[in-house]
Design an enzyme around this catalytic site. Structure first.
Site, PDB file in Angstrom:
ATOM      1  N   CYS A 121      45.872  29.131  33.200  1.00  0.00           N
ATOM      2  CA  CYS A 121      45.463  29.773  34.452  1.00  0.00           C
ATOM      3  C   CYS A 121      43.971  30.080  34.423  1.00  0.00           C
ATOM      4  CB  CYS A 121      46.262  31.053  34.673  1.00  0.00           C
ATOM      5  SG  CYS A 121      48.055  30.834  34.803  1.00  0.00           S
ATOM      6  N   LEU A 122      43.484  30.562  33.283  1.00  0.00           N
ATOM      7  CA  LEU A 122      42.062  30.864  33.160  1.00  0.00           C
ATOM      8  C   LEU A 122      41.219  29.614  33.356  1.00  0.00           C
ATOM      9  CD1 LEU A 122      42.004  33.353  30.147  1.00  0.00           C
ATOM     10  CD2 LEU A 122      41.684  33.886  32.564  1.00  0.00           C
ATOM     11  N   TRP A 153      39.665  45.793  33.416  1.00  0.00           N
ATOM     12  CA  TRP A 153      38.753  44.855  34.073  1.00  0.00           C
ATOM     13  C   TRP A 153      39.529  43.831  34.899  1.00  0.00           C
ATOM     14  CZ3 TRP A 153      34.296  46.880  34.434  1.00  0.00           C
ATOM     15  CH2 TRP A 153      33.761  47.638  33.382  1.00  0.00           C
ATOM     16  N   GLU A 156      36.283  35.502  32.191  1.00  0.00           N
ATOM     17  CA  GLU A 156      36.879  34.151  32.065  1.00  0.00           C
ATOM     18  C   GLU A 156      36.337  33.437  30.828  1.00  0.00           C
ATOM     19  OE1 GLU A 156      39.129  33.726  34.215  1.00  0.00           O
ATOM     20  OE2 GLU A 156      38.544  34.834  36.001  1.00  0.00           O
ATOM     21  N   THR A 199      40.374  42.273  38.305  1.00  0.00           N
ATOM     22  CA  THR A 199      39.942  42.098  39.688  1.00  0.00           C
ATOM     23  C   THR A 199      41.142  42.165  40.625  1.00  0.00           C
ATOM     24  OG1 THR A 199      38.066  40.738  39.009  1.00  0.00           O
ATOM     25  CG2 THR A 199      38.787  40.523  41.288  1.00  0.00           C
ATOM     26  N   SER A 234      38.280  38.683  24.299  1.00  0.00           N
ATOM     27  CA  SER A 234      38.121  37.311  23.823  1.00  0.00           C
ATOM     28  C   SER A 234      39.280  36.853  22.957  1.00  0.00           C
ATOM     29  CB  SER A 234      36.809  37.182  23.034  1.00  0.00           C
ATOM     30  OG  SER A 234      35.697  37.403  23.871  1.00  0.00           O
TER      31      SER A 234
END
Length: 385
Positions: free
Chosen positions: A239-240, A163, A364, A165, A139
């Site tokens: 981007c997020l 984490w 996200e 992907t 975070s």
């Protein structure tokens, strides 16, 4: 009646938007849905799905040029809805490929980087990932420990991302690192000395998805690997926001599929000499779930129209993700209760969706962080600082 039809939501879409949604739904129904429970149980996803989804045109579909379809944000959102109606892992692959890997290169890369990577990524001939999260900094990405140091005309990167992907599949990783000049982004190709990946196993969620750790141990890159237009932490955060937008629609898809599974079951499951859909408690559950799906879809569509008009704000994306993911988890869990004991079987989708949505609630931006983002927007006081 379908929850979207209940509120006449399809009438709010253009013919092109409906056609794109139908095309994606038809492809997934024929080629992906029959296998996804098996993939979830096996904790694996076939690599060839990248080329298949590239052929469908959904990878980076909302981007312009370089082999991308250049659709509207609304059309992209509807594709995400259908992808996540099948499984969050499928939508996650598409989101990371298009809204994180490809968007970072399209928005912040050099022309040479765009020409090298975007056409291949759009076609699914190459896979990308996005390395921001670290073991101790999720975070709070500003605290990342991954460092990039200048060595002559090159950069040397050291650190660990987790984490991630698509990590072990990735032919190119967008990696974010602290430098003496602030946060910068780098494109790290597969096979670069010192760059390794390790898949994360034992997951109870997002099992039909590749999740990895990235390790950078003295990775030396030329300055041409740096994203030249990325000059602060604002770059990865933008981007997020692209990826979060897809989640706003995707969560609706998961909830819609869970509702449909429960409604179909309720219409055929007979207890006390009539279908359980005829009982008041079941109808109350179906009504509540249908309203949650419909209102989530309306919120997603409203945010998409704002994005297409160039007026969507980060706090509005936070509102959409927070509301729709929390709502979708509640729908999936309620749908499971209608299925009774059969609901814990992979033959039915609601509990699989509920498990996946636990990850979607966290990645996200966690639900807590998005709530604080809204609190900041409402009060002007940043409570997380």
């Amino acid at each position: 009646m379908d929850p979207l039809a209940l509120l006449d939501i399809p009438s709010l879409l253009s013919d092109e938007e409906r056609d794109i949604r139908t095309t994606v739904e038809r492809y997934l129904t024929e080629h992906v849905r029959p296998h996804v429970a098996e993939w979830f149980e096996a904790g694996a996803l076939p690599r060839e799905i990248a080329r298949e989804l590239g052929g469908l045109g959904v990878l980076g579909m909302h981007l312009e040029g370089y082999g991308c379809a250049g659709t509207s944000a609304t059309a992209y959102g509807l594709a995400c809805l259908e992808l996540e109606a099948v499984d969050s892992g499928i939508r996650s692959f598409v989101s990371v490929q298009g809204s994180l890997s490809m968007f970072s290169i399209r928005r912040y890369g050099s022309e040479a980087q765009r020409q090298e990577w975007l056409p291949r990524l759009a076609a699914g001939e190459a896979v990308g990932c996005f390395g921001l999260t670290e073991p101790d900094f999720g975070s709070n990405p500003a605290g990342m420990r991954t460092r990039a140091v200048r060595r002559g005309g090159d950069w040397v990167l050291d650190g660990t991302k987790t984490w991630i992907t698509n990590g072990s599949w990735a032919d190119v990783a967008t990696v974010w690192a602290n430098t003496d000049e602030g946060v910068r982004g780098f494109l790290v190709p597969r096979g670069t000395p010192g760059f390794t990946t390790r898949d994360i196993t034992g997951k109870l969620s997002m099992r039909a998805s590749v999740t990895s750790e990235l390790v950078l141990d003295g990775v030396r890159l030329p300055d041409s690997a740096r994203l030249p237009e990325a000059r602060s932490l604002g770059a990865p955060l933008s981007c997020l926001n692209e990826a979060r937008f897809g989640i706003v629609f995707g969560a609706v898809g998961a909830a819609l599929d869970a509702y449909r599974a429960a409604a179909d079951y309720a219409g055929t499951r007979v207890q006390f000499d009539k279908p359980i859909a005829g009982f008041q408690l079941t109808q109350r559950k179906l009504a509540s779930m249908a309203l949650a799906v419909g209102t989530g879809a309306l919120l997603a569509l409203h945010l998409a129209r704002l994005k297409d008009a160039g007026r969507l704000k980060p706090e509005q994306i936070s509102a959409g993700k927070l509301n729709n993911v929390e709502s979708a988890i509640a729908v999936a869990r309620e749908a499971r209760t209608i299925l009774g004991a059969n609901g814990i079987s992979l033959a039915y989708s609601p509990l699989r969706h509920a498990n996946n949505l636990e990850s979607v609630l966290t990645y996200e931006g966690t639900s807590e962080i998005h709530a604080l983002a809204l609190g900041h927007a409402l009060t002007g006081i940043p409570a997380y600082r």
